[in-house]
Design an enzyme around this catalytic site. Structure first.
Site, short mmCIF file in Angstrom:
data_model
loop_
_atom_site.label_atom_id
_atom_site.label_comp_id
_atom_site.label_asym_id
_atom_site.label_seq_id
_atom_site.Cartn_x
_atom_site.Cartn_y
_atom_site.Cartn_z
N TYR A 159 115.91 -0.53 61.49
CA TYR A 159 115.81 -0.04 60.11
C TYR A 159 114.52 0.13 59.64
O TYR A 159 113.72 0.88 59.06
CB TYR A 159 116.79 -0.61 59.26
CG TYR A 159 116.83 -0.20 57.71
CD1 TYR A 159 117.84 0.90 57.43
CD2 TYR A 159 116.22 -1.10 56.93
CE1 TYR A 159 117.75 1.25 55.98
CE2 TYR A 159 116.13 -0.53 55.52
CZ TYR A 159 116.78 0.42 54.86
OH TYR A 159 117.04 0.97 53.88
N LYS A 163 111.76 3.00 58.46
CA LYS A 163 111.32 2.97 57.06
C LYS A 163 109.83 2.90 57.06
O LYS A 163 108.88 3.35 56.27
CB LYS A 163 112.01 1.74 56.34
CG LYS A 163 113.41 2.04 55.90
CD LYS A 163 113.51 3.45 55.10
CE LYS A 163 114.97 3.64 54.69
NZ LYS A 163 115.38 5.03 53.93
N1 NAD Z 1 120.53 -0.21 48.33
C1 NAD Z 1 119.40 -0.87 48.79
O1 NAD Z 1 119.12 -1.96 48.53
C2 NAD Z 1 117.98 -0.09 49.52
C3 NAD Z 1 117.04 -0.77 49.64
C4 NAD Z 1 116.12 -0.16 50.17
C5 NAD Z 1 116.02 1.13 50.71
N2 NAD Z 1 117.08 1.82 50.26
C6 NAD Z 1 117.24 3.35 50.77
O2 NAD Z 1 117.56 4.32 49.56
C7 NAD Z 1 118.53 5.14 50.02
C8 NAD Z 1 119.70 5.41 49.33
O3 NAD Z 1 120.28 4.20 49.57
P1 NAD Z 1 121.71 3.80 48.79
O4 NAD Z 1 121.54 2.33 48.77
O5 NAD Z 1 121.68 4.72 47.53
O6 NAD Z 1 122.82 3.99 49.95
P2 NAD Z 1 124.24 4.85 49.72
O7 NAD Z 1 124.84 4.48 50.90
O8 NAD Z 1 124.81 4.26 48.60
O9 NAD Z 1 124.02 6.13 49.61
C9 NAD Z 1 123.32 6.93 50.66
C10 NAD Z 1 124.15 8.34 50.85
O10 NAD Z 1 123.31 9.16 51.89
C11 NAD Z 1 124.42 9.76 52.40
N3 NAD Z 1 124.16 10.13 53.92
C12 NAD Z 1 124.01 9.38 54.83
N4 NAD Z 1 123.78 10.16 56.12
C13 NAD Z 1 123.53 11.28 55.52
C14 NAD Z 1 123.26 12.43 56.31
N5 NAD Z 1 123.04 12.51 57.82
N6 NAD Z 1 122.89 13.61 55.78
C15 NAD Z 1 123.15 13.70 54.17
N7 NAD Z 1 123.57 12.75 53.58
C16 NAD Z 1 123.75 11.47 54.33
C17 NAD Z 1 125.63 8.95 52.23
O11 NAD Z 1 126.98 9.97 52.50
C18 NAD Z 1 125.37 8.46 50.88
O12 NAD Z 1 126.12 9.27 49.77
C19 NAD Z 1 118.42 5.07 51.70
O13 NAD Z 1 117.36 5.79 52.17
C20 NAD Z 1 118.15 3.56 51.76
O14 NAD Z 1 117.93 3.21 53.08
C21 NAD Z 1 118.15 1.38 49.86
#
Ligand code: NAD
Length: 275
Positions: A159, A163
């Site tokens: 991961y 990133k």
């Molecule tokens: N939640 C955290 O703590 C956190 C921290 C740092 C970074 N992030 C990043 O933020 C972003 C959003 O994360 P989140 O926490 O809202 O996650 P989440 O799982 O709630 O939402 C992610 C969305 O992306 C969609 N998705 C997954 N694979 C896909 C694909 N191949 N094509 C299209 N859509 C796809 C999923 O269906 C989901 O709706 C991600 O890139 C994640 O790595 C999250």
């Protein structure tokens, strides 16, 4: 909504991964501030529901099914965005997945899947959105990285690799756009521990093959100086700033929204005093 002084009034935004968590909050916030928003995701019922909620509040939103790893679909999504809303000014490349596991136990298939969504998906988003943004006279590209793109973390090597790639990809594309004088800015966003459904999807229990959800609150209590996880809205507020003209002199920058995680640790001095 419907006011005439929104922070992104009159702009057209495209948000990937908009059915859930951070992406949904970004889409709703940009719409509230006057943007017409195209939401894409794999999860059609949830994506349609977010778009419907925006429209109920008087905003303009269109949901499209999209797997961000498929290049042919990218061309269609961008073309449909221009056809429906007349241009493209804001890209929030947010779709992402997290796969936990020690490197020696990670399958090549899992490594590749994570790379495909988090890195190939971001590359394709930029490749296809930038020509449309140039036709619209400029805009703002926002790529969702992570604190995991700034520092290492045991059990999250794959991961972190994705990133970290997003972080330097953003800077390099920022320079390409600056060179082209195309009016497009490119920045990365680095959330810490944010309370979204992603934590329920992470396969936990390294080597054990269990599928236990991770408790974001417990994780934040242990590892976030502010002691609490962030909310999706905390990230959406940063994305709004990068999308708006308030950030017009920022490009190639990192917006860290992490409750102090990358600042260092708290509590060390107290531990020494007690000893
Ligand atoms: N939640 C955290 O703590 C956190 C921290 C740092 C970074 N992030 C990043 O933020 C972003 C959003 O994360 P989140 O926490 O809202 O996650 P989440 O799982 O709630 O939402 C992610 C969305 O992306 C969609 N998705 C997954 N694979 C896909 C694909 N191949 N094509 C299209 N859509 C796809 C999923 O269906 C989901 O709706 C991600 O890139 C994640 O790595 C999250």
């Amino acid at each position: 909504m419907g006011g005439d002084m929104g922070q992104v009034q009159g702009k057209v935004a495209l948000v990937t991964g908009a059915a859930s968590g951070i992406g949904a909050a970004c889409a709703e916030t940009l719409a509230r501030e006057g943007a017409r928003v195209v939401l894409t995701d794999l999860d059609d019922p949830r994506g349609e529901a977010v778009a419907a909620r925006i429209r109920e509040r008087g905003g303009e939103a269109l949901y499209l099914h999209q797997d961000v790893t498929e290049e042919a679909r990218w061309a269609e999504v961008v073309a449909e965005t221009e056809r429906r809303f007349g241009g493209l000014h804001i890209l929030v490349s947010n779709a992402g997945i997290g796969i936990i596991g020690m490197t020696v136990e990670m399958s090549l298939a899992d490594w590749r899947r994570q790379m495909a969504v988090n890195v190939d998906g971001v590359f394709l988003s930029v490749k296809h959105a930038i020509p449309a943004m140039r036709r619209s006279g400029g805009g703002s590209v926002i790529l969702m990285s992570s604190v995991a793109g700034l520092r290492g973390s045991a059990g999250l090597a794959g991961y972190s690799a994705t990133k970290g790639a997003v972080r330097l990809f953003a800077k390099s594309v920022a320079l390409e756009c600056a060179m082209a004088r195309d009016g497009i800015r490119v920045n990365s966003v680095h959330p810490g521990v944010i309370e979204t459904p992603i934590w329920e999807k992470l396969p936990a229990g390294q080597g054990g093959g269990r599928n236990a959800p991770i408790d974001a609150r417990a994780l934040a209590a242990a590892g976030v100086p502010l002691g609490v996880p962030g909310q999706a809205q905390d990230i959406a507020d940063g994305v709004l700033f990068l999308a708006s003209d308030a950030s017009r002199h920022m490009t190639g920058a990192e917006l860290v929204i992490d409750g102090g995680m990358t600042a260092g640790r708290v509590g060390n001095l107290a531990a020494v005093r007690q000893a």
